[in-house]
Motif scaffolding. Structure first.
Motif, short mmCIF file in Angstrom:
data_model
loop_
_atom_site.label_atom_id
_atom_site.label_comp_id
_atom_site.label_asym_id
_atom_site.label_seq_id
_atom_site.Cartn_x
_atom_site.Cartn_y
_atom_site.Cartn_z
N ALA A 202 54.48 18.78 -1.19
CA ALA A 202 53.55 19.43 -0.27
C ALA A 202 53.66 18.86 1.14
O ALA A 202 53.49 19.60 2.13
CB ALA A 202 52.12 19.31 -0.78
N ILE A 203 53.94 17.58 1.27
CA ILE A 203 53.98 16.96 2.60
C ILE A 203 55.41 16.61 3.03
O ILE A 203 55.62 16.20 4.17
CB ILE A 203 53.08 15.71 2.65
N VAL B 133 46.52 22.53 -1.12
CA VAL B 133 46.07 23.87 -1.52
C VAL B 133 47.00 24.93 -0.95
O VAL B 133 47.40 25.90 -1.64
CB VAL B 133 44.62 24.11 -1.07
N ALA B 134 47.39 24.78 0.32
CA ALA B 134 48.27 25.75 0.96
C ALA B 134 49.64 25.77 0.28
O ALA B 134 50.23 26.85 0.08
CB ALA B 134 48.41 25.42 2.43
N VAL C 23 51.33 28.08 8.06
CA VAL C 23 50.76 27.21 9.09
C VAL C 23 49.30 27.57 9.24
O VAL C 23 48.95 28.74 9.45
CB VAL C 23 51.48 27.35 10.44
N VAL C 24 48.40 26.59 9.10
CA VAL C 24 46.96 26.80 9.25
C VAL C 24 46.50 26.08 10.51
O VAL C 24 46.70 24.87 10.65
CB VAL C 24 46.20 26.26 8.01
N ARG D 271 46.07 22.26 10.83
CA ARG D 271 45.38 21.71 9.67
C ARG D 271 46.27 21.66 8.42
O ARG D 271 46.06 20.83 7.54
CB ARG D 271 44.13 22.56 9.35
N ALA D 272 47.25 22.55 8.35
CA ALA D 272 48.19 22.52 7.24
C ALA D 272 49.52 23.09 7.73
O ALA D 272 49.55 24.01 8.57
CB ALA D 272 47.67 23.34 6.06
N PHE D 273 50.60 22.52 7.21
CA PHE D 273 51.94 22.93 7.63
C PHE D 273 52.85 22.74 6.43
O PHE D 273 53.24 21.62 6.12
CB PHE D 273 52.40 22.08 8.81
N VAL D 274 53.12 23.83 5.69
CA VAL D 274 53.87 23.71 4.44
C VAL D 274 55.03 24.68 4.45
O VAL D 274 55.06 25.70 5.18
CB VAL D 274 52.98 24.01 3.22
#
Length: 324
Positions: free
Chosen positions: A204-205, A289-290, A309-310, A319-322
């Motif tokens: 995820a990261i 979660v993303a 991308v959030v 906030r999120a980058f997956v």
């Protein structure tokens, strides 16, 4: 009565030394100092009168050369050779800096360090004899798992270099203790502590944070002394983008060593400076979660992959980058 001859009486018969009228008489022959004189013989060989002068001249020239060479080494080149001698006596040991942490917006770690060890070799300090060198390496490396060995670096140990090379890494605490019993001080091998980089969050990261790896030969040459061959550096992602901030500043120990390279005294120590802490706007839980949502969507649609991308609509913070 028989009259005995007096053994101490000087015999007076024979020729007279004053009678030198015999043809061919020579005082030089009589004194034994003639050498190659025509018609004159000698009972011993005489050293030419010129030989002592030749010997004296040879000794004088040799002495002048030695004195001149000594004056050149001590006077003109004295400071240079003094520095070389000090360099052989004083060794600088680099102390690696702890790499900076990467955390999310609330301080949850995404990239952190775990204490570990690696086996380092200094090729020039290994046994010069090939058989002894191979016996040492076989005894030390024989029980190590193959995946921990760096075969390319091991094959380069024949070069007489003083640059330390990592031949096995990372080593657990238990494995490092076992190797310490086999590695003698001054053998050219040593166990050094290191910080192994670990990541929290898995796939995820991974595309966001990236990873670190050993410094390559090209990176080492292009860094102009900023790295050692035993260092690691960021390869992709944030680890590469913020490499200058995360890697910190290495320290140094100035130690006195003997002729065998054994440490005798510590003269000075400059502490290492840890790398900066990198705080992201990313939320680790939202990142997870993303990623799971994207994975399900890609697999359900039969697509090859995708990305999400959030952003925070108020300030544009990520906030999120997956990526999957």
């Amino acid at each position: 009565m028989v009259k005995l001859n007096d053994p101490f009486a000087v015999k007076a018969w024979g020729g007279d030394i004053a009678d030198r009228n015999v043809r061919g008489w020579s005082w030089r022959a009589f004194e034994g100092s003639s050498l190659g004189e025509p018609g004159v013989g000698s009972l011993r060989r005489v050293i030419s009168q010129r030989v002592p002068w030749y010997v004296a001249l040879l000794l004088g020239v040799t002495g002048a050369l030695l004195i001149g060479r000594a004056a050149w080494l001590q006077g003109v080149q004295g400071s240079y050779w003094r520095a070389v001698a000090e360099g052989n006596r004083i060794r600088l040991d680099v102390v690696s800096a702890s790499r900076g942490l990467i955390v999310d917006q609330v301080g949850r770690p995404l990239a952190q360090n775990v204490a570990s060890f690696h086996l380092v070799a200094v090729p020039a300090e290994l046994p010069a004899d090939e058989v002894e060198r191979q016996e040492l390496l076989t005894r030390v490396l024989g029980d190590l798992p193959t995946e921990l060995l760096r075969q390319e670096e091991i094959t380069e140990l024949v070069r007489p270099s003083y640059l330390p090379v990592v031949v096995a890494s990372p080593l657990s605490h238990e494995l490092a203790l076992r190797l310490m019993a086999k590695v003698n001080e001054g053998s050219g091998l040593r166990i050094e502590p290191m910080a192994e980089r670990t990541y929290v969050g898995g796939a995820a990261i991974a595309p966001l944070v990236g990873y670190v790896g050993p410094v390559s030969a090209e990176e080492y040459k292009g860094a102009d002394g900023a790295y050692r061959l035993t260092d690691t550096k960021g390869k992709v992602g944030l680890e590469l983008q913020y490499e200058n901030l995360l890697r910190g500043q290495a320290g140094v120990r100035q130690v006195e060593v003997d002729a065998s390279g054994l440490e005798r005294k510590v003269f000075a120590t400059e502490a290492a400076v840890a790398g900066a802490r990198l705080t992201l706007t990313v939320d680790a839980e939202l990142q997870g979660v993303a990623y799971e949502s994207l994975q399900r969507a890609v697999e359900a649609s039969g697509r090859k992959g995708g990305s999400v991308v959030v952003l925070n609509p108020w300030d544009g913070a990520v906030r999120a980058f997956v990526s999957y």
